[in-house]
Design a protein around this motif. Structure first.
Motif, mmCIF file in Angstrom:
data_model
loop_
_atom_site.group_PDB
_atom_site.id
_atom_site.type_symbol
_atom_site.label_atom_id
_atom_site.label_comp_id
_atom_site.label_asym_id
_atom_site.label_seq_id
_atom_site.Cartn_x
_atom_site.Cartn_y
_atom_site.Cartn_z
ATOM 1 N N ILE A 195 -20.428 37.089 52.357
ATOM 2 C CA ILE A 195 -19.082 36.805 53.826
ATOM 3 C C ILE A 195 -17.459 35.713 53.784
ATOM 4 N N VAL A 196 -18.210 35.204 52.603
ATOM 5 C CA VAL A 196 -16.980 34.367 51.773
ATOM 6 C C VAL A 196 -15.659 35.286 51.688
ATOM 7 N N LEU A 197 -16.118 36.047 50.242
ATOM 8 C CA LEU A 197 -15.531 37.185 50.299
ATOM 9 C C LEU A 197 -14.117 38.543 51.341
ATOM 10 N N THR A 198 -15.762 39.009 52.118
ATOM 11 C CA THR A 198 -15.550 39.594 53.313
ATOM 12 C C THR A 198 -14.820 38.655 54.428
ATOM 13 N N TYR A 199 -15.436 37.497 55.077
ATOM 14 C CA TYR A 199 -15.127 37.536 56.061
ATOM 15 C C TYR A 199 -13.760 36.083 56.057
ATOM 16 N N LEU A 200 -13.606 35.189 55.036
ATOM 17 C CA LEU A 200 -12.648 34.522 54.601
ATOM 18 C C LEU A 200 -11.629 34.829 53.715
ATOM 19 N N LYS A 201 -11.863 35.766 52.725
ATOM 20 C CA LYS A 201 -10.613 36.293 52.075
ATOM 21 C C LYS A 201 -9.888 37.516 52.124
ATOM 22 N N ASN A 202 -11.069 38.222 53.815
ATOM 23 C CA ASN A 202 -10.357 39.594 54.027
ATOM 24 C C ASN A 202 -10.499 40.692 53.269
ATOM 25 N N PHE A 203 -11.632 40.067 52.622
ATOM 26 C CA PHE A 203 -11.374 42.289 50.945
ATOM 27 C C PHE A 203 -12.345 42.567 52.353
ATOM 28 N N SER A 204 -11.983 43.934 52.155
ATOM 29 C CA SER A 204 -12.995 45.501 52.156
ATOM 30 C C SER A 204 -14.256 45.259 51.732
ATOM 31 N N GLN A 205 -15.177 46.256 52.576
ATOM 32 C CA GLN A 205 -16.498 45.844 51.266
ATOM 33 C C GLN A 205 -16.559 47.264 50.750
ATOM 34 N N LYS A 206 -15.404 47.513 50.788
ATOM 35 C CA LYS A 206 -15.281 48.245 49.171
ATOM 36 C C LYS A 206 -14.788 48.028 48.417
ATOM 37 N N GLN A 207 -13.624 47.187 48.470
ATOM 38 C CA GLN A 207 -13.207 45.986 48.085
ATOM 39 C C GLN A 207 -13.757 45.002 47.337
ATOM 40 N N LEU A 208 -14.747 44.856 48.230
ATOM 41 C CA LEU A 208 -15.694 43.738 48.016
ATOM 42 C C LEU A 208 -17.528 44.664 46.604
ATOM 43 N N ALA A 209 -17.293 46.116 47.025
ATOM 44 C CA ALA A 209 -18.209 45.980 45.707
ATOM 45 C C ALA A 209 -17.256 46.766 44.378
ATOM 46 N N GLU A 210 -16.226 46.734 44.655
ATOM 47 C CA GLU A 210 -15.714 46.788 43.129
ATOM 48 C C GLU A 210 -15.401 45.891 42.412
ATOM 49 N N HIS A 211 -15.312 44.185 43.388
ATOM 50 C CA HIS A 211 -15.781 43.265 42.586
ATOM 51 C C HIS A 211 -16.694 43.083 42.526
ATOM 52 N N LEU A 212 -17.839 42.892 42.959
ATOM 53 C CA LEU A 212 -19.103 42.996 42.373
ATOM 54 C C LEU A 212 -19.910 43.426 41.281
ATOM 55 N N GLN A 213 -19.031 44.452 41.764
ATOM 56 C CA GLN A 213 -19.854 46.028 40.474
ATOM 57 C C GLN A 213 -21.113 46.598 41.142
ATOM 58 N N LEU A 214 -20.897 46.431 42.154
ATOM 59 C CA LEU A 214 -21.605 47.484 43.393
ATOM 60 C C LEU A 214 -21.578 49.070 43.916
ATOM 61 N N SER A 215 -22.695 49.115 44.474
ATOM 62 C CA SER A 215 -22.180 50.533 45.033
ATOM 63 C C SER A 215 -21.744 50.060 46.061
ATOM 64 N N TYR A 216 -20.823 51.309 46.796
ATOM 65 C CA TYR A 216 -20.187 50.748 48.265
ATOM 66 C C TYR A 216 -21.482 50.692 49.419
ATOM 67 N N SER A 217 -22.345 51.481 49.197
ATOM 68 C CA SER A 217 -24.030 51.151 50.436
ATOM 69 C C SER A 217 -24.261 49.977 50.074
ATOM 70 N N GLY A 218 -24.144 49.494 48.557
ATOM 71 C CA GLY A 218 -25.174 48.150 48.329
ATOM 72 C C GLY A 218 -24.248 47.329 49.024
#
Length: 176
Positions: free
Chosen positions: A117-140
């Motif tokens: 929540i913090v990264l996508t809504y408060l820090k404006n990460f895209s879900q793709k950026q979130l996936a890369e940052h957390l080392q998850l798949s995009y769907s994850g």
């Protein structure tokens, strides 16, 4: 007194920073303005007569500091055209109560959902950026954000004064 200032910093630092950043669009300038705001808060905390209005008081100081910043830049047209600061103190007080509730609900999330929540809504990460940052798949990453949103929505509906329609859609924040 110092303890009170530290509590205010913990409670409002990030929220005020992003408020300022929305207005000035430059991270370093926003940090400087935030520092100036907290100096003013520390200097004038003794003038606050109603502690229940602390958040709206801090926002008023922030607004005034932003206005001073734009005046110094002699960019009054940008001030009047692009700076919607919302002067209604009552509205700020109501918003701050809702904001405090939401911030508390975010803090109560598990670490993985809070981070999503913090990264996508408060820090404006895209879900793709979130996936890369957390080392998850995009769907994850998408799934984690969706699950966090659902948990947060359910929790927010339990905030005092939050009104929803029959489908669970949040429609209003009511006065006490």
């Amino acid at each position: 007194m110092q303890h009170k200032i530290e509590e205010i910093w913990i409670d409002l630092n990030e929220e005020l920073f992003y408020f300022i950043l929305l207005k000035v669009k430059e991270k370093e300038v926003a940090k400087d303005i935030l520092q100036e705001v907290f100096i003013k808060i520390q200097t004038n905390i003794h003038q606050l007569q109603q502690p229940s209005k602390l958040t709206s008081w801090a926002y008023q100081i922030t607004r005034n500091t932003l206005i001073d910043y734009y005046r110094k830049k002699k960019n009054n047209s940008a001030l009047t055209e692009n700076l919607n600061l919302g002067e209604d103190e009552h509205q700020d007080f109501e918003y701050s109560k809702l904001s405090e509730c939401i911030n508390g609900k975010i803090n109560n999330l598990s670490d993985e959902y809070k981070e999503a929540i913090v990264l996508t809504y408060l820090k404006n990460f895209s879900q793709k950026q979130l996936a890369e940052h957390l080392q998850l798949s995009y769907s994850g990453a998408k799934s984690r954000v969706q699950k966090a949103r659902n948990i947060l929505k359910k929790d927010i509906l339990n905030c005092p004064n939050v009104a929803s329609d029959n489908s669970g859609k949040i429609i209003d924040f009511l006065e006490e």
